[in-house]
Enzyme design. Structure first.
Site, PDB file in Angstrom:
ATOM      1  N   LYS A 122       0.410   0.449  15.105  1.00 34.30           N
ATOM      2  CA  LYS A 122       1.797   0.477  15.557  1.00 34.30           C
ATOM      3  C   LYS A 122       2.221  -0.703  16.429  1.00 34.30           C
ATOM      4  O   LYS A 122       3.417  -0.990  16.545  1.00 34.30           O
ATOM      5  CB  LYS A 122       2.058   1.771  16.355  1.00 34.30           C
ATOM      6  CG  LYS A 122       2.102   3.011  15.501  1.00 34.30           C
ATOM      7  CD  LYS A 122       3.409   3.114  14.747  1.00 34.30           C
ATOM      8  CE  LYS A 122       3.375   4.077  13.593  1.00 34.30           C
ATOM      9  NZ  LYS A 122       3.191   3.487  12.281  1.00 34.30           N
ATOM     10  N   PRO A 141      -5.066   0.694  18.518  1.00 35.50           N
ATOM     11  CA  PRO A 141      -4.705   0.211  17.175  1.00 35.50           C
ATOM     12  C   PRO A 141      -4.852   1.234  16.048  1.00 35.50           C
ATOM     13  O   PRO A 141      -4.487   0.936  14.913  1.00 35.50           O
ATOM     14  CB  PRO A 141      -5.645  -0.982  16.959  1.00 35.50           C
ATOM     15  CG  PRO A 141      -6.742  -0.817  17.939  1.00 35.50           C
ATOM     16  CD  PRO A 141      -6.226  -0.022  19.075  1.00 35.50           C
ATOM     17  N   HIS A 162       0.827  -1.213   0.000  1.00 33.39           N
ATOM     18  CA  HIS A 162       0.000   0.000   0.000  1.00 33.39           C
ATOM     19  C   HIS A 162       0.856   1.256   0.000  1.00 33.39           C
ATOM     20  O   HIS A 162       1.806   1.360   0.765  1.00 33.39           O
ATOM     21  CB  HIS A 162      -0.901   0.025   1.244  1.00 33.39           C
ATOM     22  CG  HIS A 162      -2.060  -0.903   1.146  1.00 33.39           C
ATOM     23  ND1 HIS A 162      -3.120  -0.868   2.010  1.00 33.39           N
ATOM     24  CD2 HIS A 162      -2.335  -1.894   0.260  1.00 33.39           C
ATOM     25  CE1 HIS A 162      -4.000  -1.802   1.658  1.00 33.39           C
ATOM     26  NE2 HIS A 162      -3.536  -2.439   0.617  1.00 33.39           N
ATOM     27  N   TYR A 164       3.112   7.391  10.236  1.00 34.20           N
ATOM     28  CA  TYR A 164       2.288   6.226   9.890  1.00 34.20           C
ATOM     29  C   TYR A 164       3.149   5.146   9.240  1.00 34.20           C
ATOM     30  O   TYR A 164       3.018   3.957   9.532  1.00 34.20           O
ATOM     31  CB  TYR A 164       1.152   6.661   8.953  1.00 34.20           C
ATOM     32  CG  TYR A 164       0.112   5.596   8.719  1.00 34.20           C
ATOM     33  CD1 TYR A 164      -0.943   5.425   9.605  1.00 34.20           C
ATOM     34  CD2 TYR A 164       0.188   4.755   7.616  1.00 34.20           C
ATOM     35  CE1 TYR A 164      -1.905   4.445   9.399  1.00 34.20           C
ATOM     36  CE2 TYR A 164      -0.762   3.770   7.396  1.00 34.20           C
ATOM     37  CZ  TYR A 164      -1.809   3.623   8.296  1.00 34.20           C
ATOM     38  OH  TYR A 164      -2.752   2.646   8.081  1.00 34.20           O
ATOM     39  N   TYR A 171      -9.915   5.366   6.831  1.00 33.03           N
ATOM     40  CA  TYR A 171     -10.183   5.771   8.217  1.00 33.03           C
ATOM     41  C   TYR A 171     -11.323   6.774   8.169  1.00 33.03           C
ATOM     42  O   TYR A 171     -11.204   7.808   7.513  1.00 33.03           O
ATOM     43  CB  TYR A 171      -8.945   6.435   8.838  1.00 33.03           C
ATOM     44  CG  TYR A 171      -7.807   5.467   9.121  1.00 33.03           C
ATOM     45  CD1 TYR A 171      -6.938   5.067   8.123  1.00 33.03           C
ATOM     46  CD2 TYR A 171      -7.609   4.966  10.408  1.00 33.03           C
ATOM     47  CE1 TYR A 171      -5.897   4.184   8.400  1.00 33.03           C
ATOM     48  CE2 TYR A 171      -6.573   4.087  10.693  1.00 33.03           C
ATOM     49  CZ  TYR A 171      -5.719   3.700   9.673  1.00 33.03           C
ATOM     50  OH  TYR A 171      -4.694   2.821   9.938  1.00 33.03           O
TER      51      TYR A 171
HETATM   52  P1  RFL Z   1       1.932 -11.029  21.692  1.00 27.47           P
HETATM   53  O1  RFL Z   1       1.618 -11.140  20.243  1.00 27.47           O
HETATM   54  O2  RFL Z   1       0.831 -10.805  22.635  1.00 27.47           O
HETATM   55  O3  RFL Z   1       2.725 -12.356  22.064  1.00 27.47           O
HETATM   56  C1  RFL Z   1       2.997 -12.697  23.405  1.00 27.47           C
HETATM   57  C2  RFL Z   1       3.088 -14.204  23.499  1.00 27.47           C
HETATM   58  O4  RFL Z   1       3.404 -14.568  24.838  1.00 27.47           O
HETATM   59  C3  RFL Z   1       2.580 -15.639  25.230  1.00 27.47           C
HETATM   60  N1  RFL Z   1       2.463 -15.637  26.697  1.00 27.47           N
HETATM   61  C4  RFL Z   1       3.195 -16.419  27.499  1.00 27.47           C
HETATM   62  N2  RFL Z   1       4.123 -17.334  27.235  1.00 27.47           N
HETATM   63  C5  RFL Z   1       4.692 -17.983  28.288  1.00 27.47           C
HETATM   64  N3  RFL Z   1       4.352 -17.731  29.585  1.00 27.47           N
HETATM   65  C6  RFL Z   1       3.419 -16.819  29.888  1.00 27.47           C
HETATM   66  N4  RFL Z   1       3.083 -16.572  31.148  1.00 27.47           N
HETATM   67  C7  RFL Z   1       2.794 -16.121  28.835  1.00 27.47           C
HETATM   68  N5  RFL Z   1       1.843 -15.161  28.772  1.00 27.47           N
HETATM   69  C8  RFL Z   1       1.654 -14.886  27.475  1.00 27.47           C
HETATM   70  C9  RFL Z   1       1.278 -15.412  24.506  1.00 27.47           C
HETATM   71  O5  RFL Z   1       0.517 -16.600  24.387  1.00 27.47           O
HETATM   72  C10 RFL Z   1       1.785 -14.897  23.167  1.00 27.47           C
HETATM   73  O6  RFL Z   1       2.008 -15.944  22.247  1.00 27.47           O
HETATM   74  O7  RFL Z   1       3.010  -9.872  21.962  1.00 27.47           O
HETATM   75  P2  RFL Z   1       4.173  -9.274  21.058  1.00 27.47           P
HETATM   76  O8  RFL Z   1       5.037 -10.349  20.490  1.00 27.47           O
HETATM   77  O9  RFL Z   1       4.767  -8.194  21.855  1.00 27.47           O
HETATM   78  O10 RFL Z   1       3.419  -8.640  19.774  1.00 27.47           O
HETATM   79  C11 RFL Z   1       2.579  -7.530  19.941  1.00 27.47           C
HETATM   80  C12 RFL Z   1       1.420  -7.570  18.912  1.00 27.47           C
HETATM   81  O11 RFL Z   1       0.773  -8.823  19.031  1.00 27.47           O
HETATM   82  C13 RFL Z   1       0.409  -6.434  19.109  1.00 27.47           C
HETATM   83  O12 RFL Z   1       1.075  -5.241  19.443  1.00 27.47           O
HETATM   84  C14 RFL Z   1      -0.423  -6.172  17.832  1.00 27.47           C
HETATM   85  O13 RFL Z   1      -1.283  -7.252  17.559  1.00 27.47           O
HETATM   86  C15 RFL Z   1      -1.231  -4.871  17.943  1.00 27.47           C
HETATM   87  N6  RFL Z   1      -2.079  -4.601  16.754  1.00 27.47           N
HETATM   88  C16 RFL Z   1      -1.548  -4.070  15.585  1.00 27.47           C
HETATM   89  N7  RFL Z   1      -0.241  -3.816  15.490  1.00 27.47           N
HETATM   90  C17 RFL Z   1       0.290  -3.375  14.306  1.00 27.47           C
HETATM   91  O14 RFL Z   1       1.516  -3.133  14.269  1.00 27.47           O
HETATM   92  N8  RFL Z   1      -0.461  -3.171  13.179  1.00 27.47           N
HETATM   93  C18 RFL Z   1      -1.806  -3.418  13.186  1.00 27.47           C
HETATM   94  O15 RFL Z   1      -2.452  -3.296  12.132  1.00 27.47           O
HETATM   95  C19 RFL Z   1      -2.403  -3.849  14.415  1.00 27.47           C
HETATM   96  N9  RFL Z   1      -3.709  -4.124  14.481  1.00 27.47           N
HETATM   97  C20 RFL Z   1      -3.421  -4.911  16.776  1.00 27.47           C
HETATM   98  C21 RFL Z   1      -4.221  -4.663  15.606  1.00 27.47           C
HETATM   99  C22 RFL Z   1      -3.982  -5.503  17.912  1.00 27.47           C
HETATM  100  C23 RFL Z   1      -5.314  -5.804  17.901  1.00 27.47           C
HETATM  101  N10 RFL Z   1      -5.842  -6.404  19.077  1.00 27.47           N
HETATM  102  C24 RFL Z   1      -6.432  -7.685  19.073  1.00 27.47           C
HETATM  103  C25 RFL Z   1      -5.486  -5.853  20.350  1.00 27.47           C
HETATM  104  C26 RFL Z   1      -5.549  -4.968  15.594  1.00 27.47           C
HETATM  105  C27 RFL Z   1      -6.103  -5.528  16.741  1.00 27.47           C
HETATM  106  C28 RFL Z   1      -7.550  -5.829  16.641  1.00 27.47           C
HETATM  107  C1  PHB Z   2      -5.772  -4.129  10.459  1.00 32.84           C
HETATM  108  O1  PHB Z   2      -5.567  -4.397   9.242  1.00 32.84           O
HETATM  109  O2  PHB Z   2      -6.219  -4.954  11.254  1.00 32.84           O
HETATM  110  C2  PHB Z   2      -5.497  -2.751  10.916  1.00 32.84           C
HETATM  111  C3  PHB Z   2      -4.956  -1.832  10.023  1.00 32.84           C
HETATM  112  C4  PHB Z   2      -4.718  -0.521  10.447  1.00 32.84           C
HETATM  113  C5  PHB Z   2      -5.032  -0.164  11.743  1.00 32.84           C
HETATM  114  C6  PHB Z   2      -5.550  -1.089  12.642  1.00 32.84           C
HETATM  115  C7  PHB Z   2      -5.792  -2.385  12.217  1.00 32.84           C
HETATM  116  O3  PHB Z   2      -4.823   1.119  12.131  1.00 32.84           O
END
Ligand code: RFL
Ligand code: PHB
Length: 395
Positions: free
Chosen positions: A300, A296, A75, A388, A204
């Site tokens: 980031k 979100p 993108h 961004y 957005y």
């Molecule tokens: P994670 O992915 O939560 O992984 C942590 C891992 O640790 C495990 N764990 C344990 N393991 C051993 N012992 C324990 N006691 C433990 N407790 C937990 C868990 O099972 C897991 O496997 O953290 P990490 O690696 O720091 O990664 C962070 C990302 O997952 C998170 O920041 C993103 O998903 C946030 N986010 C987005 N980030 C982006 O950069 N771009 C996006 O488009 C974006 N969209 C989003 C998002 C997060 C969302 N939600 C669900 C909050 C969209 C959504 C909807």
């Molecule tokens: C996503 O694709 O899930 C997504 C993309 C951009 C955002 C948040 C989530 O700002």
């Protein structure tokens, strides 16, 4: 109790823990990853979708980007929609960099497969994970394996990559860290729909009845988010109500035809900003969601998690190659500087695009004026685009 040892014990097999293990493996540093969940659970958890160029560069660096380059959607811009009109921000034109749509679970799948193929150790289904002796030269991780056996791993260092609800951050004495917390007065309702995206780029939407975001996972799968009440009951959102709300928030000129499809997943996501400082306690280093959460809106969270471990891996590498702990001592400051920038941007994008019930009519007009500035002024658009697309990772 079984006893073993490794150089860096990594808690958590999310994007942060897995990327750290790869970077350290390439630097010749041994690791063991301990993960509370099953491999299948980790590989199917639907979360982030948007990768910064810098995150893709890291996947290239470790040789894990082959499928990503085949399947990711590249993108060059986003739309910001308000007052019934869509405005394009030409991010590629303004920054010469792109963003990539590639599901977090796909990244996790690629990282797990490559790590296991390279002989790296990931222990899934660990329970009762606990950290010990963090303030000594031989910190340790204790856990119970999937067969019910107690295991103790002695390490040089522990990397806490276990997300927001993990055990790493709570293992730090409360007076040794400071936390900053901000909750937002709304949540997101997110759906995954089996329907083609309505536009090749993300939209957005600021609407008086609440924010909406149109994003995607592939050419056949859309991901949509709606701003809802903070304590929203998902049972009150039938598929019909969800689609009708999307139609409503998108209405106006230049409305792309909304393509409805079967809703495969429906969830309510709380919105919060949370920061921990420092991101280190003695021999424990925090990275990713274990240290910070951002709303979100700026996409980031996962990118920040990958950037943290790029900095951390370089610090470990310097330590093991030269004996200097200077980069390890600098890790928290370097990572926090970038994390605060992302926290600020995510908070700002949220404030810019969401609807706040408690705002004065004056505040609402200021918000519209800011949207107008960002989408009309070159300087305004450039400021948004630079952040961004992702600030550089200083390692
Ligand atoms: P994670 O992915 O939560 O992984 C942590 C891992 O640790 C495990 N764990 C344990 N393991 C051993 N012992 C324990 N006691 C433990 N407790 C937990 C868990 O099972 C897991 O496997 O953290 P990490 O690696 O720091 O990664 C962070 C990302 O997952 C998170 O920041 C993103 O998903 C946030 N986010 C987005 N980030 C982006 O950069 N771009 C996006 O488009 C974006 N969209 C989003 C998002 C997060 C969302 N939600 C669900 C909050 C969209 C959504 C909807
Ligand atoms: C996503 O694709 O899930 C997504 C993309 C951009 C955002 C948040 C989530 O700002």
């Amino acid at each position: 109790m079984e006893s073993t040892r490794t150089a860096v014990g990594i808690v958590g097999a999310g994007p942060a823990g897995l990327m750290l293990a790869h970077l350290l493996r390439l630097a010749g540093i041994e690791t063991i990853i301990l993960e509370a969940r099953s491999r299948e659970y980790c590989e199917t958890r639907i979360r982030a979708g948007l990768m910064e160029q810098g995150s893709v560069d890291l996947m290239d660096e470790i040789g894990a980007a082959e499928r990503l380059h085949r399947e990711a959607l590249v993108h060059g811009g986003i739309y910001i929609r308000f007052d019934g009109r869509s405005h394009h921000i030409d991010i590629k034109g303004l920054t010469s960099r792109s963003m990539f749509i590639y599901g977090q679970q796909e990244i996790v799948k690629d990282l797990i497969a490559l790590q296991l193929a390279a002989g790296g150790e990931i222990r899934f289904d660990c329970s009762g994970v606990a950290l010990e002796a963090l303030d000594t030269d031989t910190p340790a991780i204790r856990y119970v394996d999937s067969a019910g056996n107690g295991v103790r791993i002695t390490c040089d260092f522990v990397a806490g990559c276990d997300g927001f609800h993990g055990i790493s951050r709570p293992s730090i004495p409360v007076n040794a860290i400071q936390t900053y917390d901000r909750e937002y007065p709304f949540a997101w309702l997110g759906i995954l729909s089996e329907s083609p995206p309505i536009d090749p780029e993300l939209i957005y939407v600021h609407h008086p009845d609440g924010f909406a975001l149109f994003t995607m996972r592939s050419n056949t799968m859309s991901r949509l988010y709606l701003q809802v009440e903070v304590d929203e009951d998902i049972a009150k959102w039938s598929d019909d109500r969800i689609w009708s709300e999307f139609h409503h928030r998108l209405e106006g000129d230049e409305t792309p035809p909304l393509i409805e499809g079967p809703i495969l997943q429906k969830t309510i996501l709380p919105m919060r900003s949370f920061m921990t400082a420092p991101m280190r306690f003695e021999r424990l280093f925090l990275a990713g969601d274990a240290a910070h959460i951002v709303p979100p809106t700026g996409a980031k969270g996962m990118n920040l998690a990958l950037a943290d471990v790029a900095v951390l891996a370089r610090a470990f590498e310097t330590f093991y190659k030269s004996g200097s702990d200077e980069k390890l001592r600098g890790y928290s400051d370097t990572a926090l500087r970038r994390s605060w920038a992302a926290a600020r941007f995510s908070w700002w994008m949220t404030s810019l695009t969401h609807t706040f019930n408690d705002r004065l009519p004056f505040d609402n007009e200021v918000q519209l004026s800011e949207l107008d500035y960002v989408t009309r002024s070159h300087a305004g658009a450039e400021m948004l685009a630079e952040q961004y697309v992702g600030l550089p990772i200083e390692r």
